[in-house]
Structures are given as structure tokens and as C-alpha cells.
Design a protein around this motif. Structure first.
Motif, PDB file in Angstrom:
ATOM      1  N   GLU A   2       0.864  -1.176   0.000  1.00 57.21           N
ATOM      2  CA  GLU A   2       0.000   0.000   0.000  1.00 57.21           C
ATOM      3  C   GLU A   2       0.901   1.226   0.000  1.00 57.21           C
ATOM      4  OE1 GLU A   2      -3.721   2.151   2.336  1.00 57.21           O
ATOM      5  OE2 GLU A   2      -2.576   0.580   3.370  1.00 57.21           O
TER       6      GLU A   2
ATOM      7  N   GLY B 244       1.156   4.871   0.524  1.00 56.33           N
ATOM      8  CA  GLY B 244       0.392   5.937   1.148  1.00 56.33           C
ATOM      9  C   GLY B 244      -0.732   5.358   2.001  1.00 56.33           C
ATOM     10  N   PRO B 245      -1.801   6.170   2.249  1.00 55.33           N
ATOM     11  CA  PRO B 245      -2.005   7.515   1.702  1.00 55.33           C
ATOM     12  C   PRO B 245      -1.057   8.532   2.330  1.00 55.33           C
ATOM     13  CG  PRO B 245      -3.724   6.991   3.272  1.00 55.33           C
ATOM     14  CD  PRO B 245      -2.908   5.747   3.123  1.00 55.33           C
TER      15      PRO B 245
ATOM     16  N   SER C 152      -5.404   7.698  -5.747  1.00 51.30           N
ATOM     17  CA  SER C 152      -5.240   9.144  -5.917  1.00 51.30           C
ATOM     18  C   SER C 152      -3.804   9.428  -6.314  1.00 51.30           C
ATOM     19  CB  SER C 152      -5.608   9.897  -4.630  1.00 51.30           C
ATOM     20  OG  SER C 152      -4.801   9.480  -3.554  1.00 51.30           O
TER      21      SER C 152
ATOM     22  N   ARG D  11      -2.134  14.441  -2.866  1.00 53.14           N
ATOM     23  CA  ARG D  11      -2.360  13.171  -2.177  1.00 53.14           C
ATOM     24  C   ARG D  11      -1.987  12.011  -3.081  1.00 53.14           C
ATOM     25  NH1 ARG D  11      -5.397  11.252   2.179  1.00 53.14           N
ATOM     26  NH2 ARG D  11      -6.371   9.196   1.928  1.00 53.14           N
TER      27      ARG D  11
ATOM     28  N   HIS E  38      -1.910   7.793  -3.220  1.00 51.21           N
ATOM     29  CA  HIS E  38      -2.399   6.578  -2.572  1.00 51.21           C
ATOM     30  C   HIS E  38      -2.646   5.524  -3.642  1.00 51.21           C
ATOM     31  CE1 HIS E  38      -5.471   4.615   0.425  1.00 51.21           C
ATOM     32  NE2 HIS E  38      -4.306   3.977   0.407  1.00 51.21           N
TER      33      HIS E  38
ATOM     34  N   VAL F 124      -8.450  -1.167   3.675  1.00 52.32           N
ATOM     35  CA  VAL F 124      -7.886   0.107   3.241  1.00 52.32           C
ATOM     36  C   VAL F 124      -8.263   1.215   4.216  1.00 52.32           C
ATOM     37  CG1 VAL F 124      -7.816   1.784   1.352  1.00 52.32           C
ATOM     38  CG2 VAL F 124      -8.062  -0.661   0.845  1.00 52.32           C
ATOM     39  N   GLU F 125      -9.508   1.194   4.658  1.00 55.07           N
ATOM     40  CA  GLU F 125      -9.986   2.231   5.571  1.00 55.07           C
ATOM     41  C   GLU F 125     -11.159   1.696   6.379  1.00 55.07           C
ATOM     42  OE1 GLU F 125     -11.908   6.745   5.323  1.00 55.07           O
ATOM     43  OE2 GLU F 125     -10.630   6.006   3.703  1.00 55.07           O
TER      44      GLU F 125
END
Length: 307
Positions: free
Chosen positions: A58, A60-61, A88, A133, A135, A222-223
Motif C-alpha cells: 500500500e 500511502g495515503p 489518488s 495526495r 495513494h 484500506v480504511e
């Protein structure tokens, strides 16, 4: 029907119900390329690979200041595929066979390195100058022995062409990078059967995905924080959950009291069950093939990137 297809069908018939969780893996932070920070659930000392997958990064973000964006300058690949999925930012790709491409938010590049290329992955000039940003994700997929030295190939799919679907209640959305989900089929062709899905689940939403029992399957958060598998194991962002091969369905839930959207990559594939020899960006079946790859790279047989 081929023997392999029939075996998979028989396995699906035997396996039923929702898979349980076989383990939860915390990602580690490491520096890659020109010095950019990544979170990586595998490979690492305690967990080297997840056949047929070799690596998940991964990127980032992160918020990048003007002039500070970094990437991965010229480096070789042989014997596997890299899947770059940008959420992004903006990246430019070049290689020693004359290919050049650009990825923006939501785009996917599925590169079959095969016999070998020298590859460069760098922020676009515009992004590097302005900052912003960044990501994204990169997945390495092992190639079967018969495809190790195949001709390199690119499949670059813009966000607008990635199939997407939404559940009837509007709580579950999915982007179908490889495989099928919610009636949508990916446009990318894979060397072996692969499922690669990006789920976005709102509070109270539940995603159920068919995954044949013969497939190795994992999810990366991821989130957010969600409930996974038959036993509703709680898994948070930056963690990877591995599923047992005890069913043909994967279940992911975002609890009704969650504070926001749960984003998950669900990835699965048929194990190759072949010997793996690795050295940096070379993934072959024997140490002799690795030595040959190193020699070919050092002698310039993989070419160079024209600026």
C-alpha cells in the motif's frame, strides 16, 4: 470441460457456506523505490507469500509537498505480474520495450513482465511539481512455470472502464478489477483465475462474495474497521485477513454503528503449487533460472529505458 475446470467445480460443490478466518496479519512499514513509504502485509519474515500472490504494497495515503514526490526509478522484473491500482495521485510508467503509460485516480495497470523488462514507475511531472495526495496499491502475482518467459504485456484500464456495481440497498459498491462480482465481469484477462475487488461498504452494509473453495483468498482493509468471515472477526485498516478454504463464500460487514465507509480489497486466486525461487525483482522456479535472470540483467539483455 478441462480437468482443471472440473476439479474446481467439484471443489465448489463440496465446499459450502461462509469461510472462516484463518489468520489476521498486521502490515509493516518499509521504504521502497526512491524512498517512498509503503505498508506491506507480505512478504515479511513471518509471512513470505500467499500462493499465487507474492507481494502486496500500500503506497500511502500520504500528502506530498511540491517537489517531494518519489517513485521507483529504473528496475528489472522477470517471471511474474505486477498490478498497480491508483486511488489518488498520478504516475507515469516507462519500460525498456518502448512502453509508456500514465495512471490517474481509479486506473489499473496489469503488467505481465514475463521474460523481462526494465521498468520505471514515477510520479508524473505535473504531480511532482504541484504535490498532493498519493495513494495506491501494487500486487505481485506469480506466473505459472509455462508462462514465466512469455512476452511482456500491458493491460491499462482507465477508471471509466473498470466495471462497477451497487447493491439494491445502496450500501455496498464494488469495483471489479479481476473476476466477477454483483453481476459485473472484469475486462482484464489473467493468466490464471484471479479475483481482485475493491469494496466500499457503508454502515449497516454486508458484502457476500462467491470464492471457489480451491482459491486462496485474503482481504486487506484500506480504511475503517469491519467484521469478516463466518465468526465476524474484527479487522481494522492496515490489516490483512486470510480466509480458510472451508467454504465458497466470503462475508464482509460494516457494522451499523460504524463512523464511516469500510474500504476493502478482496483478492483470491488458484494456488500454483510450484517451486518458487526469488531474488529481488526476479521470481522463477529454480536457483539456476534466477542466476540466469541476474546475468541477463547485468549484461543488458533486458534493454534500457529511453528518456
Amino acid at each position: 470441460m478441462s480437468m482443471a475446470s472440473e476439479a474446481l467445480r467439484n471443489e465448489e460443490t463440496r465446499a459450502g457456506g461462509t469461510r472462516t478466518v484463518a489468520g489476521i496479519v498486521n502490515s509493516i512499514e518499509t521504504l521502497e523505490g526512491g524512498g517512498f513509504l509503503v505498508r506491506r502485509p507480505f512478504p515479511k519474515a513471518a509471512f513470505s507469500e500467499f500462493d499465487p500472490f507474492l507481494l502486496l504494497d500500500e503506497m500511502g495515503p500520504m500528502e506530498v509537498a511540491p517537489g517531494e514526490a518519489k517513485g521507483a526509478p529504473d528496475h528489472p522484473h522477470r517471471g511474474f505480474e505486477t498490478v498497480t491500482y491508483l486511488l489518488s495521485g498520478e504516475m507515469e510508467h516507462k519500460d525498456s520495450r518502448g512502453h509508456a503509460g500514465r495512471l490517474t485516480a481509479g486506473d489499473v495497470q496489469w503488467m505481465t513482465a514475463g521474460a523481462g523488462v526494465i521498468h520505471s514507475e514515477m510520479p508524473s511531472r505535473e504531480f511532482a511539481r504541484a504535490g498532493g495526495r498519493m495513494h495506491g496499491f501494487q500486487l505481485w502475482v506469480n506466473l505459472p512455470k509455462q508462462d514465466k518467459m512469455t512476452k511482456p504485456r500491458y493491460q491499462e484500464i482507465p477508471n471509466s472502464q473498470i466495471p462497477k456495481a451497487t447493491s439494491a440497498d445502496g450500501l455496498v459498491r464494488v469495483s471489479v478489477i479481476a473476476g466477477e462480482a454483483m453481476g459485473e465481469k472484469a475486462v482484464i484477462e489473467t493468466r490464471t483465475p484471479i479475483i481482485y475487488l475493491h469494496y466500499r461498504i457503508e454502515p449497516g452494509g454486508v458484502a457476500t462474495q462467491q470464492v471457489p473453495g480451491a482459491y486462496n483468498a485474503f482481504a486487506y482493509v484500506v480504511e475503517g474497521e469491519g467484521l469478516f468471515g463466518a465468526e465476524n472477526e474484527r479487522v481494522a485498516d492496515g490489516q490483512m485477513v486470510m480466509f480458510a478454504q472451508d467454504g465458497n463464500e466470503v462475508r464482509i460487514e460494516n457494522p451499523a454503528n460504524a463512523k464511516g465507509t469500510l474500504e476493502v480489497l478482496l483478492i483470491a486466486g488458484v494456488p500454483l503449487n510450484e517451486p518458487v525461487a526469488r531474488y529481488g525483482p526476479f521470481v522463477m522456479n529454480t536457483e539456476g533460472e534466477i542466476r540466469q535472470a541476474i546475468e541477463d540483467y547485468q549484461l543488458g539483455r533486458m534493454g534500457t529505458i529511453n528518456s
